[in-house]
Every structure is written in C-alpha cells, then in structure tokens.
Write a protein that holds these residues in place. Structure first.
Motif, PDB file in Angstrom:
ATOM      1  N   GLU A 102       0.714  -1.048   0.171  1.00  0.00           N
ATOM      2  CA  GLU A 102      -0.338  -0.014  -0.172  1.00  0.00           C
ATOM      3  C   GLU A 102       1.054   1.318   0.126  1.00  0.00           C
ATOM      4  O   GLU A 102       0.436   2.221  -0.177  1.00  0.00           O
ATOM      5  CB  GLU A 102      -1.016  -0.182   0.939  1.00  0.00           C
ATOM      6  CG  GLU A 102      -2.489  -1.045   1.394  1.00  0.00           C
ATOM      7  CD  GLU A 102      -3.278  -1.249  -0.145  1.00  0.00           C
ATOM      8  OE1 GLU A 102      -3.350   0.660   0.053  1.00  0.00           O
ATOM      9  OE2 GLU A 102      -3.414  -1.490  -0.344  1.00  0.00           O
ATOM     10  N   GLU A 103       2.326   1.177   0.247  1.00  0.00           N
ATOM     11  CA  GLU A 103       3.079   2.136   0.321  1.00  0.00           C
ATOM     12  C   GLU A 103       3.303   2.730  -0.887  1.00  0.00           C
ATOM     13  O   GLU A 103       3.894   4.184  -1.424  1.00  0.00           O
ATOM     14  CB  GLU A 103       4.216   2.220   1.388  1.00  0.00           C
ATOM     15  CG  GLU A 103       3.902   2.218   2.776  1.00  0.00           C
ATOM     16  CD  GLU A 103       5.133   1.939   3.686  1.00  0.00           C
ATOM     17  OE1 GLU A 103       5.726   2.197   3.586  1.00  0.00           O
ATOM     18  OE2 GLU A 103       4.838   1.689   4.750  1.00  0.00           O
ATOM     19  N   LEU A 104       3.465   2.118  -1.739  1.00  0.00           N
ATOM     20  CA  LEU A 104       4.149   2.460  -3.573  1.00  0.00           C
ATOM     21  C   LEU A 104       2.699   2.871  -4.542  1.00  0.00           C
ATOM     22  O   LEU A 104       1.335   2.813  -3.574  1.00  0.00           O
ATOM     23  CB  LEU A 104       3.815   0.910  -4.204  1.00  0.00           C
ATOM     24  CG  LEU A 104       4.655  -0.344  -3.918  1.00  0.00           C
ATOM     25  CD1 LEU A 104       5.519  -1.224  -4.996  1.00  0.00           C
ATOM     26  CD2 LEU A 104       6.521   0.604  -3.963  1.00  0.00           C
ATOM     27  N   PRO A 105       2.791   3.296  -5.266  1.00  0.00           N
ATOM     28  CA  PRO A 105       1.633   4.425  -5.434  1.00  0.00           C
ATOM     29  C   PRO A 105       1.210   3.529  -7.125  1.00  0.00           C
ATOM     30  O   PRO A 105       1.810   2.242  -6.877  1.00  0.00           O
ATOM     31  CB  PRO A 105       2.222   5.593  -6.862  1.00  0.00           C
ATOM     32  CG  PRO A 105       4.431   4.947  -6.680  1.00  0.00           C
ATOM     33  CD  PRO A 105       4.101   4.110  -5.677  1.00  0.00           C
ATOM     34  N   ARG A 106      -0.504   4.052  -6.922  1.00  0.00           N
ATOM     35  CA  ARG A 106      -1.564   2.585  -7.661  1.00  0.00           C
ATOM     36  C   ARG A 106      -0.461   2.319  -9.034  1.00  0.00           C
ATOM     37  O   ARG A 106      -0.782   0.957  -9.710  1.00  0.00           O
ATOM     38  CB  ARG A 106      -2.525   3.623  -8.043  1.00  0.00           C
ATOM     39  CG  ARG A 106      -3.451   3.173  -8.512  1.00  0.00           C
ATOM     40  CD  ARG A 106      -4.814   3.777  -8.745  1.00  0.00           C
ATOM     41  NE  ARG A 106      -5.855   3.005  -9.094  1.00  0.00           N
ATOM     42  CZ  ARG A 106      -6.577   3.235  -9.722  1.00  0.00           C
ATOM     43  NH1 ARG A 106      -6.987   4.667 -10.005  1.00  0.00           N
ATOM     44  NH2 ARG A 106      -7.529   2.694 -10.597  1.00  0.00           N
ATOM     45  N   ARG A 107      -0.171   3.483  -9.992  1.00  0.00           N
ATOM     46  CA  ARG A 107       1.065   3.245 -10.680  1.00  0.00           C
ATOM     47  C   ARG A 107       1.778   2.167 -10.411  1.00  0.00           C
ATOM     48  O   ARG A 107       1.867   0.627 -11.420  1.00  0.00           O
ATOM     49  CB  ARG A 107       1.109   4.132 -11.874  1.00  0.00           C
ATOM     50  CG  ARG A 107       1.695   4.631 -13.134  1.00  0.00           C
ATOM     51  CD  ARG A 107       2.991   5.630 -13.199  1.00  0.00           C
ATOM     52  NE  ARG A 107       3.196   5.077 -14.086  1.00  0.00           N
ATOM     53  CZ  ARG A 107       4.930   4.785 -14.364  1.00  0.00           C
ATOM     54  NH1 ARG A 107       5.853   3.950 -12.761  1.00  0.00           N
ATOM     55  NH2 ARG A 107       5.401   4.096 -15.720  1.00  0.00           N
ATOM     56  N   ALA A 108       2.485   1.725  -9.346  1.00  0.00           N
ATOM     57  CA  ALA A 108       3.730   1.008  -9.533  1.00  0.00           C
ATOM     58  C   ALA A 108       2.886  -0.586  -9.211  1.00  0.00           C
ATOM     59  O   ALA A 108       2.717  -1.584  -9.793  1.00  0.00           O
ATOM     60  CB  ALA A 108       4.782   1.009  -8.357  1.00  0.00           C
ATOM     61  N   ARG A 109       1.586  -0.055  -8.044  1.00  0.00           N
ATOM     62  CA  ARG A 109       0.957  -1.829  -7.663  1.00  0.00           C
ATOM     63  C   ARG A 109       0.559  -2.105  -9.216  1.00  0.00           C
ATOM     64  O   ARG A 109       0.665  -3.630  -9.427  1.00  0.00           O
ATOM     65  CB  ARG A 109      -0.157  -0.963  -6.927  1.00  0.00           C
ATOM     66  CG  ARG A 109       0.409  -0.868  -5.819  1.00  0.00           C
ATOM     67  CD  ARG A 109      -0.802  -1.143  -4.473  1.00  0.00           C
ATOM     68  NE  ARG A 109      -1.321  -0.063  -4.426  1.00  0.00           N
ATOM     69  CZ  ARG A 109      -1.820   0.459  -4.252  1.00  0.00           C
ATOM     70  NH1 ARG A 109      -0.929   1.821  -3.518  1.00  0.00           N
ATOM     71  NH2 ARG A 109      -2.861   1.893  -4.549  1.00  0.00           N
ATOM     72  N   ARG A 110       0.256  -1.279  -9.823  1.00  0.00           N
ATOM     73  CA  ARG A 110      -0.817  -1.841 -11.254  1.00  0.00           C
ATOM     74  C   ARG A 110       0.462  -2.418 -12.139  1.00  0.00           C
ATOM     75  O   ARG A 110      -0.222  -3.344 -13.049  1.00  0.00           O
ATOM     76  CB  ARG A 110      -1.323  -0.887 -12.321  1.00  0.00           C
ATOM     77  CG  ARG A 110      -2.804  -0.377 -11.051  1.00  0.00           C
ATOM     78  CD  ARG A 110      -3.716   0.397 -12.045  1.00  0.00           C
ATOM     79  NE  ARG A 110      -4.418   0.691 -12.786  1.00  0.00           N
ATOM     80  CZ  ARG A 110      -4.405   1.598 -14.175  1.00  0.00           C
ATOM     81  NH1 ARG A 110      -4.749   2.788 -13.320  1.00  0.00           N
ATOM     82  NH2 ARG A 110      -4.700   1.289 -15.233  1.00  0.00           N
ATOM     83  N   ALA A 111       1.456  -1.550 -12.202  1.00  0.00           N
ATOM     84  CA  ALA A 111       2.306  -2.727 -13.208  1.00  0.00           C
ATOM     85  C   ALA A 111       2.700  -3.657 -12.299  1.00  0.00           C
ATOM     86  O   ALA A 111       3.103  -5.558 -13.360  1.00  0.00           O
ATOM     87  CB  ALA A 111       3.678  -1.348 -13.371  1.00  0.00           C
ATOM     88  N   ALA A 112       2.801  -4.100 -11.551  1.00  0.00           N
ATOM     89  CA  ALA A 112       3.379  -5.389 -10.631  1.00  0.00           C
ATOM     90  C   ALA A 112       1.831  -6.450 -10.977  1.00  0.00           C
ATOM     91  O   ALA A 112       2.205  -7.531 -11.638  1.00  0.00           O
ATOM     92  CB  ALA A 112       3.257  -4.728  -9.408  1.00  0.00           C
ATOM     93  N   GLU A 113       1.194  -6.215 -10.777  1.00  0.00           N
ATOM     94  CA  GLU A 113      -0.439  -6.777 -11.505  1.00  0.00           C
ATOM     95  C   GLU A 113       0.160  -7.467 -12.958  1.00  0.00           C
ATOM     96  O   GLU A 113      -0.357  -8.070 -13.340  1.00  0.00           O
ATOM     97  CB  GLU A 113      -1.517  -6.628 -11.015  1.00  0.00           C
ATOM     98  CG  GLU A 113      -1.660  -6.077  -9.765  1.00  0.00           C
ATOM     99  CD  GLU A 113      -3.318  -4.775  -9.460  1.00  0.00           C
ATOM    100  OE1 GLU A 113      -3.591  -4.518 -10.444  1.00  0.00           O
ATOM    101  OE2 GLU A 113      -3.284  -4.981  -8.365  1.00  0.00           O
ATOM    102  N   ARG A 114       0.250  -6.446 -13.660  1.00  0.00           N
ATOM    103  CA  ARG A 114       0.090  -6.563 -15.167  1.00  0.00           C
ATOM    104  C   ARG A 114       1.414  -7.356 -15.380  1.00  0.00           C
ATOM    105  O   ARG A 114       0.904  -8.826 -15.915  1.00  0.00           O
ATOM    106  CB  ARG A 114       0.062  -5.190 -15.956  1.00  0.00           C
ATOM    107  CG  ARG A 114      -0.805  -4.305 -16.270  1.00  0.00           C
ATOM    108  CD  ARG A 114      -0.850  -3.452 -17.166  1.00  0.00           C
ATOM    109  NE  ARG A 114       0.421  -2.836 -16.991  1.00  0.00           N
ATOM    110  CZ  ARG A 114       0.189  -1.342 -16.275  1.00  0.00           C
ATOM    111  NH1 ARG A 114      -0.796  -1.392 -15.789  1.00  0.00           N
ATOM    112  NH2 ARG A 114       1.620  -0.363 -15.952  1.00  0.00           N
ATOM    113  N   ALA A 115       2.525  -7.350 -15.116  1.00  0.00           N
ATOM    114  CA  ALA A 115       3.956  -8.609 -14.353  1.00  0.00           C
ATOM    115  C   ALA A 115       2.870  -9.420 -14.340  1.00  0.00           C
ATOM    116  O   ALA A 115       3.620 -10.343 -15.077  1.00  0.00           O
ATOM    117  CB  ALA A 115       4.550  -7.379 -14.056  1.00  0.00           C
TER     118      ALA A 115
END
Length: 144
Positions: free
Chosen positions: A124-137
């Motif tokens: 949750e400390e990561l920005p939404r963009r970074a979390r979404r990139a991880a989800e896409r990966a």
C-alpha cells in the motif's frame, strides 16, 4: 548534414560518434545506475533495460533461428537477466522505479519473481501506478 558535422567537430560529439549505439547505454552501466543512489538515474536505467529487453524479445520472435541477430539478442537477454534481475527485485519497493522494474521482470518472463511481484502489488505504500504495473507483470507471467 550540418548538424552531424557540428557534432563531429565538438569534443562531446567525437566521443559519441565513435561509439557503437549499444555502448552508449551498455547493460553494465545501466545496472550500475540501477544500483546507485540517484533515483533519476535508476529510473532511466530501469526503463532503458526494459526497452532493450523488449527489443531483444522481438528480435527473437521475428528473426531467423540461428542467425547472428538472434544469437546476439539471446546473449543480450541473458546478460540483462543475469545482471539486472537482482537490482530490480531490490527496487520493487522503490516508488519511482517499481513500475519499470516490474515490466522488465515480465518482459524477461521470469516466473520465479512472482512472489516479489505479489508483494509489490499488495504494498500500500507504493503508488497506484507501481502496484498496477506489478499486477500487469503478474498476469503476463501467469499467462506465459
């Protein structure tokens, strides 16, 4: 034409024109920047490594098997995997660099990085963009 003459006449232009393009941003230099303390350099390095990996993957997919280009692409991908995966895994918790690092790990098709990507996607400390990139990966790796 004048621009190329101007660049060739300048000291900086001589250095850049004498180097092959792949040496302008070599994997070793990019990995050093990725490991470094400067966030801007690390972000550039992660993005550039991801772009290089994508280019080499396309060469593998479209090239003639056994050709020199395909062999070089395979070698460069192996070098990127060997040198950049560790620093990228370390940077998955960095808000500025997590997104391109997640993309690089997906581009390389490294399913063994799924646990680290799952942690990044849930952080949750990561920005939404970074979390979404991880989800896409994660989705890309699970589909492979």
């Amino acid at each position: 034409m004048w621009l190329s003459l101007l660049l060739a006449a300048s000291p900086m232009g001589e250095d850049r024109l004498s180097l092959p393009p792949e040496e302008l941003a070599g994997v070793e230099d990019l990995v050093r920047d990725l490991r470094g303390q400067d966030d801007a350099d690390a972000l550039y390095a992660a993005r550039e490594l991801k772009a290089q990996a994508r280019t080499h993957q396309k060469t593998l997919a479209r090239g003639r098997p056994g050709s020199l280009r395909v062999q070089e692409a395979r070698q460069q991908l192996s070098l990127i995997e060997e040198r950049a995966v560790g620093p990228c895994l370390d940077r998955l918790s960095d808000p500025r660099v997590a997104a391109p690092c997640a993309g690089l790990l997906a581009e390389l098709g490294l399913t063994e990085t799924l646990p680290a990507l799952n942690r990044a996607a849930e952080d949750e400390e990561l920005p939404r963009r970074a979390r979404r990139a991880a989800e896409r990966a994660i989705r890309r790796l699970e589909q492979a």
